[in-house]
Motif scaffolding. Structure first.
Motif, short mmCIF file in Angstrom:
data_model
loop_
_atom_site.label_atom_id
_atom_site.label_comp_id
_atom_site.label_asym_id
_atom_site.label_seq_id
_atom_site.Cartn_x
_atom_site.Cartn_y
_atom_site.Cartn_z
N UNK A 44 0.83 -1.20 0.00
CA UNK A 44 0.00 0.00 0.00
C UNK A 44 0.87 1.25 0.00
N UNK A 45 0.36 2.35 -0.55
CA UNK A 45 1.09 3.62 -0.47
C UNK A 45 1.27 4.05 0.98
N UNK A 46 2.43 4.62 1.28
CA UNK A 46 2.71 5.10 2.63
C UNK A 46 2.21 6.54 2.77
N UNK A 47 0.90 6.68 2.95
CA UNK A 47 0.31 8.01 3.10
C UNK A 47 -0.95 7.88 3.95
N UNK A 48 -1.42 8.98 4.54
CA UNK A 48 -2.56 8.90 5.45
C UNK A 48 -3.88 8.54 4.78
N UNK A 49 -4.11 9.05 3.56
CA UNK A 49 -5.42 8.93 2.93
C UNK A 49 -5.30 8.25 1.57
N UNK A 50 -5.99 7.15 1.38
CA UNK A 50 -6.02 6.46 0.09
C UNK A 50 -7.03 7.12 -0.84
N UNK A 51 -6.79 7.05 -2.14
CA UNK A 51 -7.80 7.42 -3.11
C UNK A 51 -8.81 6.28 -3.20
N UNK A 52 -10.01 6.54 -3.72
CA UNK A 52 -10.98 5.45 -3.89
C UNK A 52 -10.44 4.31 -4.75
N UNK A 53 -9.65 4.60 -5.78
CA UNK A 53 -9.10 3.53 -6.62
C UNK A 53 -8.08 2.69 -5.86
N UNK A 54 -7.24 3.34 -5.06
CA UNK A 54 -6.27 2.60 -4.25
C UNK A 54 -6.98 1.71 -3.24
N UNK A 55 -8.05 2.23 -2.66
CA UNK A 55 -8.82 1.44 -1.71
C UNK A 55 -9.50 0.26 -2.40
N UNK A 56 -10.03 0.50 -3.58
CA UNK A 56 -10.72 -0.58 -4.31
C UNK A 56 -9.78 -1.76 -4.54
N UNK A 57 -8.52 -1.49 -4.82
CA UNK A 57 -7.54 -2.56 -5.02
C UNK A 57 -7.32 -3.33 -3.72
N UNK A 58 -7.17 -2.62 -2.60
CA UNK A 58 -7.02 -3.27 -1.29
C UNK A 58 -8.23 -4.12 -0.97
N UNK A 59 -9.40 -3.57 -1.16
CA UNK A 59 -10.64 -4.29 -0.86
C UNK A 59 -10.74 -5.59 -1.66
N UNK A 60 -10.35 -5.53 -2.94
CA UNK A 60 -10.41 -6.72 -3.79
C UNK A 60 -9.44 -7.79 -3.29
N UNK A 61 -8.25 -7.39 -2.87
CA UNK A 61 -7.28 -8.35 -2.34
C UNK A 61 -7.81 -9.02 -1.08
N UNK A 62 -8.43 -8.26 -0.23
CA UNK A 62 -8.99 -8.80 1.02
C UNK A 62 -10.10 -9.79 0.72
N UNK A 63 -11.00 -9.41 -0.17
CA UNK A 63 -12.13 -10.30 -0.50
C UNK A 63 -11.65 -11.59 -1.16
N UNK A 64 -10.58 -11.49 -1.93
CA UNK A 64 -10.07 -12.68 -2.61
C UNK A 64 -9.37 -13.62 -1.64
N UNK A 65 -8.66 -13.05 -0.68
CA UNK A 65 -7.82 -13.88 0.21
C UNK A 65 -8.61 -14.52 1.34
#
Length: 321
Positions: A44-65
């Motif tokens: 993940x990017x090392x920053x306080x606030x994710x963009x919606x697209x960055x979050x969508x990628x994280x969410x997809x990884x979580x749901x897949x795993x």
């Protein structure tokens, strides 16, 4: 109340780009004896606030795993803590709400987990509550984790001295909006909790503190508080969940540094809706009934979209072995 979350129900997410996350995640997996399949490593990017697209990628990884057995998540980092105006914990559980960012003072989604009896939130509600293993540095995070583990089954023991739940009314009227929801003072028999409702700006030298709820932008004298392992603490203010904030309002990592085991704060301006903050009676009731810290805190917030949950998720001082 039917059971509680156990270590086998928890998924752990580690950010491989963050040395803090790698170190704290490894420590937590060992402390709670999590299996390899319970751990997801992402970048993940090392920053306080994710963009919606960055979050969508994280969410997809979580749901897949994570499969149906994983009921809740521990996130082994301090940042990112938000997705635009949403907290990262709120977005992961309830979905990212872009519309809220046009008017953050508006009501937000009602959590189906609010004051729920379920001990299987993903199975029953298709919702995974999450909590950040956040602290100012890895050493402080490890002490936090150790407090959580030490707290398990530690209270409501026959012959043990009572612990204190403090509900504080300050001169800040807007931030003391929860005062109407405070429980009546007195000893809660059978669990060894004494409820104390105080009118003061800050507790000074309070002993055996299980719970401390107040409303101020800055809470003083935290170094004088004697916390018990598993203690919960939060302050109603606008930006307590901005975990990298160096000025203006105190962020919730100050509670963690002083010895609390879990906390909660908002990442964007919520206005003084009490529904966007922990309900004092619901929080205390679920914790005393044996819930873990993640369950008690999540079940106490009706509108958690803007609020970030921080602490050791599985701390359960009132749970029976």
């Amino acid at each position: 109340m039917s059971g509680r979350l156990k270590a086998r129900d928890l998924g752990l997410v580690i950010n491989t780009a963050d040395p803090y996350s790698v170190e704290v995640g490894k420590f937590y997996a060992a402390a709670r004896r999590l299996g390899p399949g319970q751990v997801l490593r992402v970048e993940l990017p090392l920053k306080p606030v994710l963009t919606p697209d960055e979050f969508k990628s994280l969410q997809a990884r979580i749901e897949h795993h994570f499969g149906a057995a994983t009921q809740a998540l521990a996130l082994a980092w301090t940042t990112p803590y938000a997705v635009n105006c949403n907290s990262i914990t709120g977005a992961l559980a309830l979905g990212y709400d872009a519309g809220l960012c046009a008017q953050t003072c508006a009501p937000s989604k009602l959590s189906p987990y609010f004051n729920a009896s379920s001990a299987r939130p993903y199975a029953d509600l298709k919702l995974r509550p999450s909590m950040l293993l956040a602290a100012k540095d890895p050493a402080t995070a490890k002490r936090l984790i150790e407090r959580g583990v030490k707290s398990d089954h530690s209270l409501a023991l026959r012959g043990g001295p009572p612990v204190n739940a403090y509900f504080v009314i300050t001169k800040d009227r807007a931030r003391s909006v929860r005062a109407a929801l405070f429980p009546p003072p007195g000893l809660v028999r059978g669990v060894g909790v004494r409820v104390r409702v105080e009118s003061t700006q800050a507790l000074d030298g309070a002993d055996r503190v299980l719970l401390y709820e107040t409303g101020l932008p800055q809470v003083d004298k935290l170094d004088t508080v004697n916390w018990v392992p598993g203690a919960l603490a939060d302050h109603l203010t606008s930006f307590g969940g901005r975990l990298n904030d160096k000025g203006g309002q105190m962020n919730v990592l100050e509670w963690i540094s002083s010895g609390a085991t879990a906390s909660y704060g908002t990442v964007s301006e919520p206005c003084s809706h009490p529904q966007k903050f922990p309900h004092p009676q619901v929080l205390l009731l679920h914790y005393m009934q044996g819930s873990t810290a993640i369950e008690a805190y999540w079940k106490s917030v009706a509108w958690p979209q803007q609020g970030v949950f921080v602490g050791e998720p599985l701390a359960a001082p009132f749970a029976r072995p």
